[in-house]
Design a protein around this motif. Structure first.
Motif, PDB file in Angstrom:
ATOM      1  N   MET A   1       0.878  -1.183  -0.177  1.00  0.00           N
ATOM      2  CA  MET A   1      -0.062  -0.041   0.135  1.00  0.00           C
ATOM      3  C   MET A   1       1.032   1.229  -0.036  1.00  0.00           C
ATOM      4  SD  MET A   1      -3.209   0.505   2.250  1.00  0.00           S
ATOM      5  CE  MET A   1      -3.184   2.240   3.402  1.00  0.00           C
ATOM      6  N   THR A   2       0.544   2.168  -0.791  1.00  0.00           N
ATOM      7  CA  THR A   2       1.421   3.233  -0.995  1.00  0.00           C
ATOM      8  C   THR A   2       0.941   4.271  -0.131  1.00  0.00           C
ATOM      9  OG1 THR A   2       1.628   2.773  -3.323  1.00  0.00           O
ATOM     10  CG2 THR A   2       2.333   5.103  -2.799  1.00  0.00           C
ATOM     11  N   THR A   3       1.789   5.089   0.662  1.00  0.00           N
ATOM     12  CA  THR A   3       1.241   6.057   1.413  1.00  0.00           C
ATOM     13  C   THR A   3       2.148   7.522   0.990  1.00  0.00           C
ATOM     14  OG1 THR A   3       2.980   5.616   3.048  1.00  0.00           O
ATOM     15  CG2 THR A   3       1.169   4.611   3.431  1.00  0.00           C
ATOM     16  N   ALA A   4       1.881   8.576   1.925  1.00  0.00           N
ATOM     17  CA  ALA A   4       2.356   9.892   1.500  1.00  0.00           C
ATOM     18  C   ALA A   4       4.006   9.771   1.811  1.00  0.00           C
ATOM     19  CB  ALA A   4       2.005  10.996   2.262  1.00  0.00           C
ATOM     20  N   TYR A   5       4.596   8.539   2.360  1.00  0.00           N
ATOM     21  CA  TYR A   5       5.921   8.773   2.885  1.00  0.00           C
ATOM     22  C   TYR A   5       6.688   7.956   1.586  1.00  0.00           C
ATOM     23  CZ  TYR A   5       4.510   9.087   7.574  1.00  0.00           C
ATOM     24  OH  TYR A   5       3.707  10.051   8.686  1.00  0.00           O
ATOM     25  N   ASP A   6       6.015   7.469   0.593  1.00  0.00           N
ATOM     26  CA  ASP A   6       6.530   6.725  -0.495  1.00  0.00           C
ATOM     27  C   ASP A   6       6.592   7.242  -1.756  1.00  0.00           C
ATOM     28  OD1 ASP A   6       6.495   4.548   1.460  1.00  0.00           O
ATOM     29  OD2 ASP A   6       4.479   3.775   0.661  1.00  0.00           O
ATOM     30  N   VAL A   7       5.957   8.375  -1.951  1.00  0.00           N
ATOM     31  CA  VAL A   7       6.011   9.105  -3.254  1.00  0.00           C
ATOM     32  C   VAL A   7       6.648  10.545  -3.160  1.00  0.00           C
ATOM     33  CG1 VAL A   7       3.940   8.070  -4.233  1.00  0.00           C
ATOM     34  CG2 VAL A   7       3.788  10.098  -2.691  1.00  0.00           C
ATOM     35  N   SER A   8       7.022  11.054  -4.276  1.00  0.00           N
ATOM     36  CA  SER A   8       7.729  12.470  -4.202  1.00  0.00           C
ATOM     37  C   SER A   8       6.488  13.446  -3.925  1.00  0.00           C
ATOM     38  CB  SER A   8       8.008  12.655  -5.903  1.00  0.00           C
ATOM     39  OG  SER A   8       8.262  14.107  -6.040  1.00  0.00           O
ATOM     40  N   VAL A   9       7.201  14.280  -2.909  1.00  0.00           N
ATOM     41  CA  VAL A   9       6.313  15.296  -2.727  1.00  0.00           C
ATOM     42  C   VAL A   9       5.610  16.127  -3.628  1.00  0.00           C
ATOM     43  CG1 VAL A   9       6.178  17.440  -1.068  1.00  0.00           C
ATOM     44  CG2 VAL A   9       7.594  15.565  -0.302  1.00  0.00           C
ATOM     45  N   ILE A  10       6.423  16.458  -4.510  1.00  0.00           N
ATOM     46  CA  ILE A  10       5.904  17.327  -5.719  1.00  0.00           C
ATOM     47  C   ILE A  10       4.750  16.515  -6.621  1.00  0.00           C
ATOM     48  CG2 ILE A  10       6.577  18.546  -7.976  1.00  0.00           C
ATOM     49  CD1 ILE A  10       9.377  18.667  -6.655  1.00  0.00           C
ATOM     50  N   LYS A  11       4.900  15.196  -6.837  1.00  0.00           N
ATOM     51  CA  LYS A  11       4.052  14.566  -7.547  1.00  0.00           C
ATOM     52  C   LYS A  11       2.898  14.317  -6.484  1.00  0.00           C
ATOM     53  CE  LYS A  11       6.901  11.720 -10.128  1.00  0.00           C
ATOM     54  NZ  LYS A  11       7.338  10.224 -10.303  1.00  0.00           N
ATOM     55  N   LEU A  12       2.739  14.254  -5.434  1.00  0.00           N
ATOM     56  CA  LEU A  12       1.636  13.964  -4.425  1.00  0.00           C
ATOM     57  C   LEU A  12       0.821  15.446  -4.429  1.00  0.00           C
ATOM     58  CD1 LEU A  12      -0.055  12.343  -2.306  1.00  0.00           C
ATOM     59  CD2 LEU A  12       1.561  13.108  -0.706  1.00  0.00           C
ATOM     60  N   ILE A  13       1.418  16.508  -4.181  1.00  0.00           N
ATOM     61  CA  ILE A  13       1.012  17.912  -3.953  1.00  0.00           C
ATOM     62  C   ILE A  13       0.198  18.171  -5.349  1.00  0.00           C
ATOM     63  CG2 ILE A  13       1.282  20.414  -3.681  1.00  0.00           C
ATOM     64  CD1 ILE A  13       3.228  19.525  -1.552  1.00  0.00           C
ATOM     65  N   ASP A  14       0.932  17.835  -6.484  1.00  0.00           N
ATOM     66  CA  ASP A  14       0.147  18.062  -7.667  1.00  0.00           C
ATOM     67  C   ASP A  14      -0.962  17.264  -7.721  1.00  0.00           C
ATOM     68  OD1 ASP A  14       1.901  19.932  -8.771  1.00  0.00           O
ATOM     69  OD2 ASP A  14       3.030  18.267  -9.975  1.00  0.00           O
ATOM     70  N   VAL A  15      -1.294  16.037  -7.625  1.00  0.00           N
ATOM     71  CA  VAL A  15      -2.557  15.071  -7.515  1.00  0.00           C
ATOM     72  C   VAL A  15      -3.310  15.914  -6.553  1.00  0.00           C
ATOM     73  CG1 VAL A  15      -3.210  12.887  -7.045  1.00  0.00           C
ATOM     74  CG2 VAL A  15      -1.429  13.188  -8.310  1.00  0.00           C
ATOM     75  N   MET A  16      -3.051  16.125  -5.315  1.00  0.00           N
ATOM     76  CA  MET A  16      -4.090  16.673  -4.222  1.00  0.00           C
ATOM     77  C   MET A  16      -4.687  17.987  -4.783  1.00  0.00           C
ATOM     78  SD  MET A  16      -2.033  15.361  -0.746  1.00  0.00           S
ATOM     79  CE  MET A  16      -2.920  16.733   0.144  1.00  0.00           C
ATOM     80  N   THR A  17      -3.797  18.699  -5.221  1.00  0.00           N
ATOM     81  CA  THR A  17      -4.353  19.914  -5.785  1.00  0.00           C
ATOM     82  C   THR A  17      -5.521  19.893  -6.781  1.00  0.00           C
ATOM     83  OG1 THR A  17      -2.040  20.967  -5.484  1.00  0.00           O
ATOM     84  CG2 THR A  17      -3.643  22.210  -7.232  1.00  0.00           C
ATOM     85  N   LYS A  18      -5.269  18.941  -7.696  1.00  0.00           N
ATOM     86  CA  LYS A  18      -6.305  18.697  -8.595  1.00  0.00           C
ATOM     87  C   LYS A  18      -7.427  18.314  -7.964  1.00  0.00           C
ATOM     88  CE  LYS A  18      -3.194  17.684 -12.459  1.00  0.00           C
ATOM     89  NZ  LYS A  18      -2.342  16.675 -12.980  1.00  0.00           N
ATOM     90  N   GLU A  19      -7.498  17.346  -6.965  1.00  0.00           N
ATOM     91  CA  GLU A  19      -8.628  16.932  -6.331  1.00  0.00           C
ATOM     92  C   GLU A  19      -9.246  17.989  -5.466  1.00  0.00           C
ATOM     93  OE1 GLU A  19      -7.850  12.920  -4.424  1.00  0.00           O
ATOM     94  OE2 GLU A  19      -7.039  12.208  -6.210  1.00  0.00           O
TER      95      GLU A  19
END
Length: 136
Positions: A1-19
């Motif tokens: 299971m992927t969490t916020a600790y496992d992915v790039s911060v920039i990619k995560l914030i981009d996806v969360m911004t769209k949502e």
């Protein structure tokens, strides 16, 4: 299971911004295009969606660092104030921006108020985890 600790911060914030843009509770106030984000800045942000980016970053920061208050978040989003010939000095970010974002995240039921500050809810955790899966 992927969490916020496992992915790039920039990619995560981009996806969360769209949502977050799709959520009706997260809306920039009318003064958002004209305001500086701290006393260390000279101009407002150039990105027109900066409010959603900051909300995503605040939500991720609460997810990672645990219960956080406004004062600690202000220090995270602060910077060095240019004082001319004098030595630069650390200044905190805008408290009003952080307070309004936290209130909107609370309205969306992604965070909740506890005695130590704001803490992420189960809905907020699943939101960030889902965004992490999409960013991976």
């Amino acid at each position: 299971m992927t969490t916020a600790y496992d992915v790039s911060v920039i990619k995560l914030i981009d996806v969360m911004t769209k949502e977050l843009k799709a959520m009706p509770e997260i809306v920039p106030p009318p003064w958002a295009p004209f305001v500086k984000t701290g006393v260390d800045k000279e101009l407002p942000p150039e990105n027109p969606d900066w409010w959603y980016v900051r909300a995503s970053a605040v939500l991720r920061k609460i997810y990672v660092k645990g219960p956080l208050g406004t004062r600690r978040l202000k220090s995270y989003y602060g910077g060095k104030k240019n004082r001319g010939a004098k030595q630069e000095k650390a200044r905190s970010g805008s408290g009003n921006i952080i307070r309004k974002i936290l209130q909107q995240l609370e309205k969306a039921r992604l965070v909740v108020t506890v005695p130590a500050g704001r803490q992420i809810t189960a809905k907020g955790m699943s939101f960030v985890d889902e965004a992490s899966r999409q960013a991976n």
